[in-house]
Design a protein around this motif. Structure first.
Motif, PDB file in Angstrom:
ATOM      1  N   SER A  61      41.873  30.868  46.822  1.00  0.00           N
ATOM      2  CA  SER A  61      42.988  31.800  47.013  1.00  0.00           C
ATOM      3  C   SER A  61      42.870  32.470  48.383  1.00  0.00           C
ATOM      4  O   SER A  61      41.773  32.564  48.939  1.00  0.00           O
ATOM      5  CB  SER A  61      42.982  32.864  45.915  1.00  0.00           C
ATOM      6  OG  SER A  61      41.904  33.761  46.116  1.00  0.00           O
ATOM      7  N   GLU A  63      42.905  35.561  49.068  1.00  0.00           N
ATOM      8  CA  GLU A  63      42.006  36.706  48.963  1.00  0.00           C
ATOM      9  C   GLU A  63      40.548  36.267  49.029  1.00  0.00           C
ATOM     10  O   GLU A  63      39.725  36.901  49.698  1.00  0.00           O
ATOM     11  CB  GLU A  63      42.254  37.480  47.658  1.00  0.00           C
ATOM     12  CG  GLU A  63      43.617  38.115  47.559  1.00  0.00           C
ATOM     13  CD  GLU A  63      44.711  37.153  47.096  1.00  0.00           C
ATOM     14  OE1 GLU A  63      44.403  36.018  46.669  1.00  0.00           O
ATOM     15  OE2 GLU A  63      45.879  37.536  47.190  1.00  0.00           O
ATOM     16  N   SER A  66      39.699  35.189  52.556  1.00  0.00           N
ATOM     17  CA  SER A  66      39.524  36.371  53.404  1.00  0.00           C
ATOM     18  C   SER A  66      38.150  36.993  53.197  1.00  0.00           C
ATOM     19  O   SER A  66      37.453  37.342  54.160  1.00  0.00           O
ATOM     20  CB  SER A  66      40.617  37.396  53.095  1.00  0.00           C
ATOM     21  OG  SER A  66      40.425  38.563  53.843  1.00  0.00           O
TER      22      SER A  66
END
Length: 101
Positions: A61, A63, A66
């Motif tokens: 994902s 997120e 990141s």
């Protein structure tokens, strides 16, 4: 009556009926973890390889990617700081072309 039980609990395939095990199915492709994705993503960015960037970005994902990129950056700055005998702050600012003051 017993024929019904044999049908219910008997061999499911012709291979099983012959005493052979069914062929093993090919294992599914292993999922990449966020650190593998981050490493591949950052390396691809450094090499300006858009195809590999897109591939690595699809592994997890946004997120998670990141978080992984952030963790990789922290570890890289710490490693460089130790190697250069400088503070992580100085190394980070130098890498970004910022004044170290």
């Amino acid at each position: 009556m017993f024929a019904r039980f044999r049908v219910l609990w008997g061999p499911r395939t012709a291979e099983e009926a012959g005493g052979r095990r069914p062929a093993k199915q090919r294992p599914e492709k292993r999922a990449h973890n966020l650190f593998e994705a981050a490493a591949a993503y950052v390396a691809a960015c450094a090499e300006d390889d858009q195809e590999r960037i897109d591939e690595a970005a699809a592994w997890v994902s946004p997120e998670a990617l990141s978080f992984g990129v952030n963790e990789l950056a922290c570890r890289a700055v710490i490693a460089l700081a130790r190697e250069r005998d400088e503070s992580p702050r100085t190394v980070a600012r130098t890498l970004l072309g910022l004044p170290t003051g």
